[in-house]
Design a protein around this motif. Structure first.
Motif, PDB file in Angstrom:
ATOM      1  N   UNK A  89      -7.022  -2.028 -18.322  1.00 54.66           N
ATOM      2  CA  UNK A  89      -6.324  -2.801 -17.301  1.00 54.66           C
ATOM      3  C   UNK A  89      -5.331  -1.996 -16.485  1.00 54.66           C
ATOM      4  N   UNK A  90      -5.382  -0.661 -16.590  1.00 57.49           N
ATOM      5  CA  UNK A  90      -4.473   0.185 -15.824  1.00 57.49           C
ATOM      6  C   UNK A  90      -5.227   0.852 -14.681  1.00 57.49           C
ATOM      7  N   UNK A  91      -4.518   1.112 -13.564  1.00 62.61           N
ATOM      8  CA  UNK A  91      -5.126   1.845 -12.455  1.00 62.61           C
ATOM      9  C   UNK A  91      -5.283   3.297 -12.856  1.00 62.61           C
ATOM     10  N   UNK A  92      -6.456   3.851 -12.619  1.00 61.90           N
ATOM     11  CA  UNK A  92      -6.717   5.243 -12.957  1.00 61.90           C
ATOM     12  C   UNK A  92      -7.509   5.892 -11.833  1.00 61.90           C
ATOM     13  N   UNK A 111     -10.818  11.387  -4.319  1.00 67.71           N
ATOM     14  CA  UNK A 111     -10.449  10.495  -5.402  1.00 67.71           C
ATOM     15  C   UNK A 111     -10.177   9.094  -4.889  1.00 67.71           C
ATOM     16  N   UNK A 112     -10.382   8.138  -5.749  1.00 67.97           N
ATOM     17  CA  UNK A 112     -10.043   6.759  -5.482  1.00 67.97           C
ATOM     18  C   UNK A 112      -9.305   6.222  -6.696  1.00 67.97           C
ATOM     19  N   UNK A 113      -9.048   4.919  -6.709  1.00 69.05           N
ATOM     20  CA  UNK A 113      -8.372   4.298  -7.847  1.00 69.05           C
ATOM     21  C   UNK A 113      -9.110   3.028  -8.239  1.00 69.05           C
ATOM     22  N   UNK A 114      -9.333   2.873  -9.553  1.00 69.75           N
ATOM     23  CA  UNK A 114      -9.969   1.675 -10.092  1.00 69.75           C
ATOM     24  C   UNK A 114      -9.240   1.268 -11.362  1.00 69.75           C
ATOM     25  N   UNK A 115      -9.390   0.011 -11.719  1.00 68.96           N
ATOM     26  CA  UNK A 115      -8.807  -0.482 -12.964  1.00 68.96           C
ATOM     27  C   UNK A 115      -9.736  -0.088 -14.108  1.00 68.96           C
ATOM     28  N   UNK A 116      -9.171   0.578 -15.137  1.00 66.67           N
ATOM     29  CA  UNK A 116      -9.989   0.986 -16.281  1.00 66.67           C
ATOM     30  C   UNK A 116     -10.107  -0.151 -17.294  1.00 66.67           C
ATOM     31  N   UNK A 117     -10.765   0.115 -18.428  1.00 66.83           N
ATOM     32  CA  UNK A 117     -11.001  -0.935 -19.427  1.00 66.83           C
ATOM     33  C   UNK A 117      -9.715  -1.440 -20.080  1.00 66.83           C
TER      34      UNK A 117
END
Length: 119
Positions: free
Chosen positions: A100-103, A92-98
């Motif tokens: 604006x939260x890290x998911x 797993x990694x972490x990205x900003x979703x649409x």
């Protein structure tokens, strides 16, 4: 006197409610749902995995005493998240979703992994 607060050393790649695969230890190869994450010890309890036997002392209500099978804990590093979309284990990694939260995001497919409380 101030109360000492224990903070986690880092973010975990699994949460309560996730389905995981055990990739190391005596329970290697087993899958289960995370019942509890023990932050202080970097461990998790998984439903039906790493079963241990506890001895219960005799009491007035239970004069015989007993043996109870319960889940032990597994170190977080020995767990791999199962991607809910594909059913395959993934890093797993972490990205900003649409919004604006890290998911969390699957490294295999690149898809966002929904929060287990929302599923």
């Amino acid at each position: 006197m101030k109360k000492k607060v224990i903070l986690p050393k880092h973010k975990f790649h699994i949460k309560t409610g996730d389905t995981v695969l055990v990739i190391g230890g005596n329970s290697k190869g087993q899958r289960g749902v995370v019942k509890e994450v023990i932050v202080e010890k970097d461990r998790a309890r998984i439903e039906g995995v790493a079963m241990i036997t506890k001895h219960i002392k005799p009491t007035a209500s239970n004069p015989q005493g007993s043996l109870v099978k319960t889940e032990g804990s597994v170190h977080i590093s020995n767990l791999m998240l199962i991607d809910p979309a594909t059913g395959e284990p993934t890093r797993t990694g972490r990205k900003v979703n649409e919004k604006g939260k890290l998911q969390r995001v699957s490294k295999k497919t690149g898809n966002f992994i929904p929060d287990p409380a929302i599923r």
